[in-house]
Scaffold this motif. Sequence first.
Motif, PDB file in Angstrom:
ATOM      1  N   GLY A   1       2.988  21.761   8.030  1.00  0.00           N
ATOM      2  CA  GLY A   1       3.740  22.121   6.832  1.00  0.00           C
ATOM      3  C   GLY A   1       5.022  22.839   7.208  1.00  0.00           C
ATOM      4  O   GLY A   1       5.283  23.105   8.390  1.00  0.00           O
TER       5      GLY A   1
ATOM      6  N   ASP B   1       2.824  31.285   3.025  1.00  0.00           N
ATOM      7  CA  ASP B   1       2.884  29.827   2.915  1.00  0.00           C
ATOM      8  C   ASP B   1       2.254  29.103   4.099  1.00  0.00           C
ATOM      9  O   ASP B   1       2.496  27.907   4.291  1.00  0.00           O
ATOM     10  CB  ASP B   1       4.332  29.376   2.740  1.00  0.00           C
ATOM     11  CG  ASP B   1       5.232  29.840   3.888  1.00  0.00           C
ATOM     12  OD1 ASP B   1       4.754  30.616   4.740  1.00  0.00           O
ATOM     13  OD2 ASP B   1       6.406  29.436   3.910  1.00  0.00           O
TER      14      ASP B   1
ATOM     15  N   ARG C   1       3.621  24.538  -3.243  1.00  0.00           N
ATOM     16  CA  ARG C   1       4.600  23.517  -3.593  1.00  0.00           C
ATOM     17  C   ARG C   1       4.124  22.105  -3.277  1.00  0.00           C
ATOM     18  O   ARG C   1       4.916  21.158  -3.297  1.00  0.00           O
ATOM     19  CB  ARG C   1       5.910  23.803  -2.861  1.00  0.00           C
ATOM     20  CG  ARG C   1       5.780  24.012  -1.368  1.00  0.00           C
ATOM     21  CD  ARG C   1       7.119  24.401  -0.757  1.00  0.00           C
ATOM     22  NE  ARG C   1       6.963  24.947   0.579  1.00  0.00           N
ATOM     23  CZ  ARG C   1       7.982  25.357   1.324  1.00  0.00           C
ATOM     24  NH1 ARG C   1       9.212  25.275   0.866  1.00  0.00           N
ATOM     25  NH2 ARG C   1       7.778  25.854   2.528  1.00  0.00           N
ATOM     26  N   ALA C   2       2.850  21.950  -2.959  1.00  0.00           N
ATOM     27  CA  ALA C   2       2.296  20.634  -2.649  1.00  0.00           C
ATOM     28  C   ALA C   2       2.441  19.689  -3.838  1.00  0.00           C
ATOM     29  O   ALA C   2       2.441  20.119  -5.000  1.00  0.00           O
ATOM     30  CB  ALA C   2       0.823  20.761  -2.273  1.00  0.00           C
ATOM     31  N   SER C   3       2.522  18.404  -3.535  1.00  0.00           N
ATOM     32  CA  SER C   3       2.652  17.410  -4.604  1.00  0.00           C
ATOM     33  C   SER C   3       1.368  17.249  -5.390  1.00  0.00           C
ATOM     34  O   SER C   3       1.379  16.886  -6.568  1.00  0.00           O
ATOM     35  CB  SER C   3       3.063  16.063  -4.012  1.00  0.00           C
ATOM     36  OG  SER C   3       2.083  15.601  -3.072  1.00  0.00           O
TER      37      SER C   3
ATOM     38  N   ASP D   1       0.558  25.838   3.207  1.00  0.00           N
ATOM     39  CA  ASP D   1       1.233  24.963   2.252  1.00  0.00           C
ATOM     40  C   ASP D   1       1.825  23.723   2.922  1.00  0.00           C
ATOM     41  O   ASP D   1       1.988  23.647   4.136  1.00  0.00           O
ATOM     42  CB  ASP D   1       2.320  25.741   1.518  1.00  0.00           C
ATOM     43  CG  ASP D   1       2.568  25.213   0.110  1.00  0.00           C
ATOM     44  OD1 ASP D   1       1.972  24.177  -0.261  1.00  0.00           O
ATOM     45  OD2 ASP D   1       3.354  25.832  -0.624  1.00  0.00           O
ATOM     46  N   THR D   2       2.141  22.748   2.083  1.00  0.00           N
ATOM     47  CA  THR D   2       2.770  21.512   2.500  1.00  0.00           C
ATOM     48  C   THR D   2       3.518  20.940   1.310  1.00  0.00           C
ATOM     49  O   THR D   2       3.221  21.268   0.158  1.00  0.00           O
ATOM     50  CB  THR D   2       1.733  20.483   2.992  1.00  0.00           C
ATOM     51  OG1 THR D   2       2.396  19.251   3.305  1.00  0.00           O
ATOM     52  CG2 THR D   2       0.693  20.196   1.923  1.00  0.00           C
ATOM     53  N   GLU D   3       4.489  20.081   1.583  1.00  0.00           N
ATOM     54  CA  GLU D   3       5.154  19.353   0.510  1.00  0.00           C
ATOM     55  C   GLU D   3       4.421  18.058   0.211  1.00  0.00           C
ATOM     56  O   GLU D   3       4.806  17.293  -0.681  1.00  0.00           O
ATOM     57  CB  GLU D   3       6.615  19.100   0.895  1.00  0.00           C
ATOM     58  CG  GLU D   3       7.423  20.395   0.967  1.00  0.00           C
ATOM     59  CD  GLU D   3       8.813  20.200   1.521  1.00  0.00           C
ATOM     60  OE1 GLU D   3       9.061  19.116   2.084  1.00  0.00           O
ATOM     61  OE2 GLU D   3       9.641  21.127   1.400  1.00  0.00           O
TER      62      GLU D   3
END
Length: 417
Positions: free
Chosen positions: A404, A45, A11-13, A48-50
Amino acid sequence: MRNWSGTYEYRASSVEAPTSVAEVQQLVARSPRIRALGTRHSFNDVADTEGVLVTTTEIPADFAIDEERRVLTVGAGTRYAAVATHLTEQGWALHNMGSLPHISVAGAISTGTHGSGDLNGNLSTAVRGLQLVGPDGELRWVRHGDPDFAGSVVALGLLGVVVRVELAIEPTYLIRQDVYRGLAWSTLLSNVPAVTGAGYSVSIFTDWVTDPIQQVWVKRRLASADEPVADELSGAVRDGSNSALIVEGVGDNTTQLGVAGAWSATLPHFRIDSTPSNGDEIQTEYFIDRADAPAALAAVRELGADIAPHLLVTELRTMAADDLWISPATGRESLAIHFTFKNDQAAVEALCPRIEAALEPFAPRPHWGKVNTMPKAVVASRYPRFADFRALVERTDPDRKFVGPATAALLDAAVTA
């Protein structure tokens, strides 16, 4: 972007792939939230990071061998296949390899990923130094002997982006791989060390219901290519063919003809020079104290009829204890119980709590990069030095640039545990 198996969507930008360490420094310095991504062989996840994901796999390996120190320095995003090929060509070796040689060095060591062998530490135990890009974009080294070293190797990317790694090496050696068939479950449970200690690296493959157990792969370290090996192992018989496959239809496994070869060609399960299985699978894994192996395996076998329809294969492997703060093998000689499930998320999510409940009396630690449903506070409680690790993260990255959602939940749960 999805992970290797296609079962998790990041879900990273954005996902960035710099080609130099300087570019990583610039990216980290200007990004409020950033995490490192390896070769995407995690099944959850954890990476992961946003914010921004950054991979170092496009940065050149830039191999450097220090023969006096017996250390290889290499780019963190380099795959083990490339490391093994280079070392073998130069007459050197690593102490261990994972089953899949196509994973990145930094990704494997950051999650405590392992090879196999009663006396072999996981891949992280070969680390002698890490060069990281800190939250301000500056480079720093953490080396063996430094106060925070044991908390910095298996660190889930929470201390910065690793760009260079120093690994302990040793002179090259020969490994012979043999497959044994016909090991009775009762024999295994009566004397697990007799099987797992039969070679330098031993893997037991089962579906939990078939008896005798389908396969035992034994990798022996040899002094000479003509050194004889036993044709029998705890009642199982050596298979003289080269027909054994971990998963039916996946034929890129390393040779099992009982012929001695370079360590790099036989320690992994999958060949360096070919593409491994397509990854249409979900993996889970739990580490327990090896002393509890008979009782723990018997407990999981009680679920065998429910597990088998959703399973591709289970692999049982051992590793030595280590002192790395959040390594799954920290402080105890360990058995890893690894499940490769068919790609059915709902089925796996339903089975995990039942497997975890069966293993709960044995204080299981889940693999950091694989699917599990254990509460974060419980996971953190399984590590005697998790509070020290959390303090190290807060001291190194007070603004949580490298944290994250999944790792934040872990760190915060540890406070309330």
